[in-house]
Scaffold this active site. Sequence first.
Site, short mmCIF file in Angstrom:
data_model
loop_
_atom_site.label_atom_id
_atom_site.label_comp_id
_atom_site.label_asym_id
_atom_site.label_seq_id
_atom_site.Cartn_x
_atom_site.Cartn_y
_atom_site.Cartn_z
N ASP A 129 -6.95 -1.48 -4.70
CA ASP A 129 -8.03 -1.14 -3.76
C ASP A 129 -8.96 -0.10 -4.35
O ASP A 129 -10.18 -0.16 -4.16
CB ASP A 129 -7.44 -0.63 -2.45
CG ASP A 129 -6.59 -1.66 -1.73
OD1 ASP A 129 -6.79 -2.87 -1.94
OD2 ASP A 129 -5.70 -1.25 -0.96
N ASP A 185 0.86 -1.19 0.00
CA ASP A 185 0.00 0.00 0.00
C ASP A 185 0.89 1.24 0.00
O ASP A 185 2.00 1.20 0.54
CB ASP A 185 -0.91 0.01 1.23
CG ASP A 185 -2.00 -1.05 1.17
OD1 ASP A 185 -2.46 -1.36 0.06
OD2 ASP A 185 -2.39 -1.57 2.23
#
Length: 171
Positions: free
Chosen positions: A150, A131
């Site tokens: 995401d 991330d």
Amino acid sequence: MATKKTTTFSSSHSRSSLAPWLGIAAIVILLDQITKITIEKLFVYGEERVVTSFFNLVLAYNRGAAFSFLSNESGWQRYFFTAIGIVAVGFIVYLLRKHAGQRLFCWALALIMGGAVGNVIDRMAYGHVIDFLDFHFGSLGHFPAFNIADMAISLGAILFIYDELRRVNKQ
């Protein structure tokens, strides 16, 4: 013999109508993986760079699911979420074949599939999801870091809900 041609046409038509949706998913996977590789090359784990007053780039690892759910477990979650991702992709391909003519529905599914595959690649290759997008809002604090996969999954979910609401309102 005429039946065979019809079946062949139907089968190839099904594959060709699946191609655009697989292409969209492939673009999501490519963008997701390129951005993750770039961040991994430019940052060390935990490094944060301020971009704006509400947005940073940061290299973070998520061993769990959305919002780091189950990230502190012993490692079983890696295999569990990988399996869920693989099963979801199989089901999405089935739905894309079945509903190839429903454009908005298929856009939603293609985005979700691309995001799911992007995160499954991370889990299989690294044991965690990479991330790097970090939004924060003053006293509200930081939103959990996320990535392109995401974003695609979230946008796909929004399109899916919108498509269903549209369908319900037509009835």
